[in-house]
Write a protein that holds these residues in place. Sequence first.
Motif, PDB file in Angstrom:
ATOM      1  N   TYR A   1       0.832  -1.206   0.140  1.00  0.00           N
ATOM      2  CA  TYR A   1      -0.008  -0.077  -0.130  1.00  0.00           C
ATOM      3  C   TYR A   1       0.806   1.310  -0.001  1.00  0.00           C
ATOM      4  N   ASP A   2       0.278   2.295  -0.557  1.00  0.00           N
ATOM      5  CA  ASP A   2       1.033   3.614  -0.574  1.00  0.00           C
ATOM      6  C   ASP A   2      -0.204   4.602  -0.708  1.00  0.00           C
ATOM      7  N   HIS A   3       0.062   5.921  -0.941  1.00  0.00           N
ATOM      8  CA  HIS A   3      -0.984   6.885  -0.934  1.00  0.00           C
ATOM      9  C   HIS A   3      -1.614   6.841  -2.133  1.00  0.00           C
ATOM     10  N   ALA A   4      -1.324   6.385  -3.408  1.00  0.00           N
ATOM     11  CA  ALA A   4      -1.818   6.260  -4.676  1.00  0.00           C
ATOM     12  C   ALA A   4      -2.791   5.227  -4.867  1.00  0.00           C
ATOM     13  N   SER A   5      -2.313   3.982  -4.364  1.00  0.00           N
ATOM     14  CA  SER A   5      -2.897   2.833  -4.778  1.00  0.00           C
ATOM     15  C   SER A   5      -2.379   1.619  -4.093  1.00  0.00           C
ATOM     16  N   ALA A   6      -2.833   0.241  -4.149  1.00  0.00           N
ATOM     17  CA  ALA A   6      -2.294  -0.869  -3.618  1.00  0.00           C
ATOM     18  C   ALA A   6      -2.116  -1.778  -4.554  1.00  0.00           C
ATOM     19  N   ILE A   7      -1.086  -2.787  -4.482  1.00  0.00           N
ATOM     20  CA  ILE A   7      -0.784  -3.578  -5.539  1.00  0.00           C
ATOM     21  C   ILE A   7      -0.760  -5.015  -4.790  1.00  0.00           C
ATOM     22  N   ALA A   8      -1.320  -6.175  -5.183  1.00  0.00           N
ATOM     23  CA  ALA A   8      -1.374  -7.317  -4.650  1.00  0.00           C
ATOM     24  C   ALA A   8      -0.568  -8.494  -5.413  1.00  0.00           C
ATOM     25  N   SER A   9      -0.004  -9.339  -4.848  1.00  0.00           N
ATOM     26  CA  SER A   9       0.854 -10.578  -5.682  1.00  0.00           C
ATOM     27  C   SER A   9      -0.334 -11.387  -6.201  1.00  0.00           C
ATOM     28  N   GLU A  10       0.213 -12.355  -6.887  1.00  0.00           N
ATOM     29  CA  GLU A  10      -0.936 -13.342  -7.283  1.00  0.00           C
ATOM     30  C   GLU A  10      -0.821 -14.224  -6.071  1.00  0.00           C
ATOM     31  N   ALA A  11      -2.209 -15.089  -6.195  1.00  0.00           N
ATOM     32  CA  ALA A  11      -2.595 -16.109  -5.036  1.00  0.00           C
ATOM     33  C   ALA A  11      -1.524 -17.016  -5.016  1.00  0.00           C
ATOM     34  N   PHE A  12      -1.149 -17.578  -3.810  1.00  0.00           N
ATOM     35  CA  PHE A  12      -0.466 -18.785  -3.662  1.00  0.00           C
ATOM     36  C   PHE A  12      -0.797 -19.561  -2.439  1.00  0.00           C
ATOM     37  N   ASP A  13      -0.668 -20.741  -2.552  1.00  0.00           N
ATOM     38  CA  ASP A  13      -0.988 -21.756  -1.590  1.00  0.00           C
ATOM     39  C   ASP A  13       0.211 -21.596  -0.343  1.00  0.00           C
ATOM     40  N   TYR A  14       0.112 -20.804   0.528  1.00  0.00           N
ATOM     41  CA  TYR A  14       1.176 -20.565   1.589  1.00  0.00           C
ATOM     42  C   TYR A  14       1.663 -22.141   2.428  1.00  0.00           C
ATOM     43  N   ARG A  15       0.817 -23.023   2.387  1.00  0.00           N
ATOM     44  CA  ARG A  15       1.114 -24.174   3.025  1.00  0.00           C
ATOM     45  C   ARG A  15       2.020 -24.952   2.175  1.00  0.00           C
ATOM     46  N   GLU A  16       1.815 -24.779   0.829  1.00  0.00           N
ATOM     47  CA  GLU A  16       2.891 -25.579  -0.280  1.00  0.00           C
ATOM     48  C   GLU A  16       4.069 -24.948  -0.299  1.00  0.00           C
ATOM     49  N   TYR A  17       3.716 -23.407  -0.286  1.00  0.00           N
ATOM     50  CA  TYR A  17       5.095 -22.516  -0.535  1.00  0.00           C
ATOM     51  C   TYR A  17       5.268 -21.567   0.503  1.00  0.00           C
ATOM     52  N   PRO A  18       5.719 -22.109   1.805  1.00  0.00           N
ATOM     53  CA  PRO A  18       6.017 -21.201   3.000  1.00  0.00           C
ATOM     54  C   PRO A  18       7.134 -20.328   2.708  1.00  0.00           C
ATOM     55  N   ASP A  19       7.952 -20.963   1.885  1.00  0.00           N
ATOM     56  CA  ASP A  19       9.320 -20.164   1.576  1.00  0.00           C
ATOM     57  C   ASP A  19       8.828 -18.952   1.019  1.00  0.00           C
ATOM     58  N   TYR A  20       7.752 -18.527   0.367  1.00  0.00           N
ATOM     59  CA  TYR A  20       7.259 -17.298  -0.281  1.00  0.00           C
ATOM     60  C   TYR A  20       7.116 -16.160   0.855  1.00  0.00           C
ATOM     61  N   ILE A  21       6.303 -16.423   1.958  1.00  0.00           N
ATOM     62  CA  ILE A  21       6.181 -15.779   3.033  1.00  0.00           C
ATOM     63  C   ILE A  21       7.452 -15.393   3.785  1.00  0.00           C
ATOM     64  N   ARG A  22       8.136 -16.599   3.945  1.00  0.00           N
ATOM     65  CA  ARG A  22       9.615 -16.109   4.633  1.00  0.00           C
ATOM     66  C   ARG A  22      10.320 -15.233   3.825  1.00  0.00           C
TER      67      ARG A  22
END
Length: 740
Positions: free
Chosen positions: A256-277
């Motif tokens: 988030y910033d003061h102009a807009s917000a961007i989101a990553s593509e959805a991912f299965d955090y259980r299968e790819y916990p390294d993404y969150i790390r």
Amino acid sequence: MSDASITFSGWASSSSMSRLDATPKSRKSLVNITNGKQKKRDDPDNYNGWRHEILNKVNMVEDTPVLKFIDKYVPGGKPYRARKTAIDDPFAPLWTEHLLRNEFHMYPHLVSITTLTLSCILWLILPQVTGLNQLCKGMPRGSHLLFVEAHGVMFGSPFPDWTPSHGKISPDIAALKPGVKNANAFNNDNNKWKHVSLIVEVKNCRHVDPVMSESEEAQKTLMQMSKVACRLMLEQASLCCFVLGIYGKKAHIYRYDHASAIASEAFDYREYPDYIRRFLWNFANPASGLETLGQDDLSSKPTGRDMLWARDVSGDNCTPSDIDHNRWVTVPSSTRNGRDEDYLLLRVLSMNYRMFSRATIVREALKRGDMSGKRYIIKESWRQVVRSDETVFYKRIKEYCERTKTPLFGIGDLVCGADLGAREVAAGKDRKSAHPELGERSHMRLVLGTVGRQLKNFLRTWQFIFAIHDAILGHQLAYMAGILHRDVSPGNVMITEESKRFKGFITDFDYSSLIDSSADGGTPLTSDELSVLSSRDAELRERTGTFAFLALELLNLAPGQSVTHSVHHDMESFYWLLIWIVLRHTEHTHFKVNGACHEVFRSGDEASAAHAKQAFIVSDRPIEVKGNKPLSHLLSTLWHLMTQTVKSAINPRPARLTHAEMLRAFKEALDMDGWPENDTAIPFKPPQSSPNSPKQSRRKTTTKRGRATVSGSSEEVPVSKKTKTARRFDNEENDDIEDL
């Protein structure tokens, strides 16, 4: 300006927008509340305002793998170190489908510290960290994040006195500041936000993906996250912030910033916990060496010695509000060999804070090394890059004063200022093009030498009337210099604290426009200025200003219709500003008494707002202020002038208010005898309900209230007060029509 600028510099990002998109004609989240119910998430004004606020502003970055998204939008300063024990199935219980059907059942497995009993010669009890806390294993000392459940804790606004429309919200999971080892300080502090670095919002698997759906449910989720992000940025004074959204088995990373917000593509955090790390690693290990990604490297926390110095040089002028939420800020020199200046921020004078907006904050400050104790004004905001740099208007006014030998009067005196975003782009510090999108914003920091306080803090009614009178003179001076202000509102008209030449002044030229005032003896536009403005008339047809104070003509627009913003619209805004202060802070005769402000200043759609104002003007007689004949006389004079501006069958050619008429009315009242001596401002307390407000239903919940926990641990410290669960939805205060 910090690691956030590796991608966007001081610019805040946005998708491509047209000029009209940049200043839509629909309302955005509330700022000035007139009724206590407007704080509640189910209030129509609150809900519809936030719905417009986030409209088309939160979008997913498509065709970008999650790791590439992290590298680009969450850049780290240290090489990532993988650790197998950290990513070894940290969310194991959440492979069980039934747990994903209830978000409250998910919390303990997303944030958990359990105990494992081993039998040896003695019983040993060893802690076993799982979930998000497990992902932080092996992170460098000082950048380790501790996650706690927060869904039972009500978070107030970091600046409750200045954001009364910010209700309390309850985030789901909070990551405390890097390096924090336990939640004791967080639990024991009423200001929860100052201990938090990022937020995790959780929904069950039956909830729609909010960035892949246009449903009402999705909109509510995006509102919820946007309000959380708004509070984080307000507390941290950051350039951007991050939220992790978890929806059953899927997750998104939001920036988030003061102009807009961007989101990553959805991912299965259980299968790819390294993404969150990886995301958490980069977030807590920024290249700048600051605490977290998104912080401003031209800002720093003061030491205890700094605050002792501030008390010493301020003397009796130092108040408790001067010693809260302080930080040093740097204003870079505008010349290559010039010296940067540091200022210590003190009390807040004005705050118009929304998520997608200018997010303007005005504070008093002391200059480093200045032992005189002189106060300055520091204004921070995020201007749309389609608009002129505010310093251009201040310099133009000064040049006019020098050329015509006219004293600067009724206008704040600009000391220095910097467009921090443009400065970084020019220096080539970011990877972004030097030609930003129209919807982007740039971080501005201005220093004014004229100190003031808000009109609502007047000591006598005579004082605030004199302040408005002098601000109208300042508006007239700017107009003669070829500038139309276009945003007359309470935060932009101040009572002077020090000046002996004038009692009040107008400030904040963010939404001003160049205008040819030669017909009134003022300044014509040069050919160069006309060439820069591709269409001056088109710019003046943009509807800007603060919603509550817009002239009737700007509210009564048919679909597709536009009106050229002119002087008389600003003069009418001065009238509504006067009425606003009278209805909120004096003992007046309006039949609605404390509910009068809600009656006159409707915050719904344009039609209802226009109808309420028109009804006030065409009423049987003007309101009066009890025991105050001069002010009552002024209200009567202006009311009669206003009745002539309303178009009707018997008045097909309405009159237009002028500087001369307004100044004559104010001067006549100010010259009268009978001004009370000690009629200080009455604090405004919004009524809790009105005849038009729907009944609010109390939301039932089965969760524990009043404590944040690291699940399974012994860290459960009660919070001093339990509050109703008016969760997650707040409100906001006045800004531009870009924020309408």
